[in-house]
Motif scaffolding. Sequence first.
Motif, short mmCIF file in Angstrom:
data_model
loop_
_atom_site.label_atom_id
_atom_site.label_comp_id
_atom_site.label_asym_id
_atom_site.label_seq_id
_atom_site.Cartn_x
_atom_site.Cartn_y
_atom_site.Cartn_z
N ALA A 135 0.82 -1.21 0.00
CA ALA A 135 0.00 0.00 0.00
C ALA A 135 0.85 1.26 0.00
O ALA A 135 0.47 2.28 -0.59
CB ALA A 135 -0.94 -0.01 1.20
N ASP A 136 2.00 1.22 0.67
CA ASP A 136 2.88 2.39 0.69
C ASP A 136 3.42 2.69 -0.71
O ASP A 136 3.48 3.85 -1.13
CB ASP A 136 4.04 2.17 1.66
CG ASP A 136 3.60 2.16 3.12
OD1 ASP A 136 2.39 2.39 3.37
OD2 ASP A 136 4.44 1.92 4.00
N LEU A 137 3.81 1.64 -1.42
CA LEU A 137 4.34 1.84 -2.76
C LEU A 137 3.26 2.35 -3.72
O LEU A 137 3.52 3.22 -4.56
CB LEU A 137 4.94 0.54 -3.29
CG LEU A 137 6.44 0.30 -2.97
CD1 LEU A 137 6.66 0.21 -1.47
CD2 LEU A 137 6.94 -0.96 -3.66
N VAL A 138 2.06 1.83 -3.58
CA VAL A 138 0.96 2.30 -4.43
C VAL A 138 0.68 3.78 -4.15
O VAL A 138 0.48 4.57 -5.09
CB VAL A 138 -0.30 1.45 -4.20
CG1 VAL A 138 -1.51 2.07 -4.90
CG2 VAL A 138 -0.07 0.03 -4.70
N ALA A 139 0.70 4.17 -2.89
CA ALA A 139 0.45 5.57 -2.54
C ALA A 139 1.51 6.49 -3.12
O ALA A 139 1.23 7.62 -3.53
CB ALA A 139 0.37 5.72 -1.02
#
Length: 540
Positions: A292-296
């Motif tokens: 989720a951090d990378l997608v954000a």
Amino acid sequence: MNRRHALTGLTALTATALVTPVSARSAVSKVQTTAGPVTGQVKDGVSVYLGLRYGIARRFQPPVKPEPWTKPFAAVTYGPASPQGSTPDPYGQSEDCLFLNIWTPEANTKKARPVMFYIHGGAYANGSGGSPLYDGTNLALRGDVVVVTVNHRLNAFGYLYLARLERLALGGANVSLLEHTPSALRLQQSGNCGQLDLHLALEWVRDNIRNFGGDPNQVMVFGQSGGGAKIATMMATPSARGLFNRAATMSGQQVTASGPGNATLRATAFLELLGLKPDADGLAKVQTLPVADLVAALKAKDPVIGSGGVYMGPVLDETVLFRHPFWPDAPSQSHDIPMMIGNTRDETRAFLGGDPHNFELTWDELPAKLPPQYRVDIDPYIVIDTYRRLYPDMSPSDVFFAATTAGRSWRGAVEELEARAKAGAVIYAYQADWRSPKDGGKHGAPHTIDIPLVFRTTAVPDSITTDSDDARRIADLFSDAFIAFAKSGSPQTPALPQWLPYTMAGRETMLMDLPPQLALDPRGEERKLFSKVPFIQQGT
């Protein structure tokens, strides 16, 4: 196989849009693969295998073949899509996303049918091979072919270029790559992992498709938008050589790849939004952060384009990709592969038609609106004057959509067509001219219109084509041309006028309409107008 599918959140629209719902399939067809046995389901004479694992993805590293299994795997639902920032896929999203889907008239047979391997669009950022528009049932039945769709890693998971930062972390110019083992240089291929996934999928087809009734020596890759761009890149990638022998792109070009300098700027911006420095510690942490951090962090402002989310696509990394796909010429490694390049007459009505005001522009507004959207440096007043001379009945909005299509979308197709023609390589061109009747016809022939026409999925509720009688007639023409191309290397069918290959002398292009027509240099004056300025693909 340790695979989970998230089926929650499946909307009513998606459920009804499935052309061949899994629940409606019956019977079991067992097939042996190199990794283990699989079972599918049969519906209306088509054996369907969904969510077949072809590889395992390790973050920022090349994919590897799956571990073998012995118990038959029930391939009855799509695999998860690559993580992305778009609307959640009904079958989930996961870094573990290397799955493909097969529709075949008959498995475990002596007959070997042509294989049509489809790569989805969505730039290099979004999409999935499980869209209802890509259901291969009708195409497989129509052409007696085997249809394959595929998921692979996208955006940062497939194209985050960390090789230069890793080199700097190891010592920069004082470090010889030849002196380091592959384990020390873990990230050298990170900028092209998404492409390597596709190569592995095609290797899986080569090694397994015979048991599904397909011919491993007769594989056509075809793809729309970003899928076409991925194919253009494979045409110039040494490790893709020999994995396919036909190629068709639909509104998807990749003339130039991202340079390693720009790709490093983007990687740095991406890391900064994650709160990481572009050093050894930052590189170690980005490999373990939650998905989720990378997608954000994909929302990071692109430092090269200057706006929007950060672009990530194939990189000229001198490890996987050693040249630009179609610059300065057509790649010699694929000269022997027949190719078909298509575009739609009104590409940008799909991109820019979401703003109602773009259909109500004035002549005073147009000069400022055009340059950011046609993406080349040419005087907008010259562009407007030329279009008003060529097409006196066009409104300001008509000129807006036509000029942005010519400069932004069609231009890449022309560059690739010319490169192939100059090299003497077999190349066919088409232009989708048939206008969708949807919403009173305001969309024209937009980007994506050829997808349901080729797949014969016009009945899918959200298809731009609608399911009118004319839509089905043009779908016959489109799908039959693609089937013919898969089988023979020529898109010629009895229903089409003589379809001559594209040459520099004639610029022969099939106008796909009712009726179809072979044209010489269609929209030639528009082509000449934009050929005055150099073309470098945005993002590269």
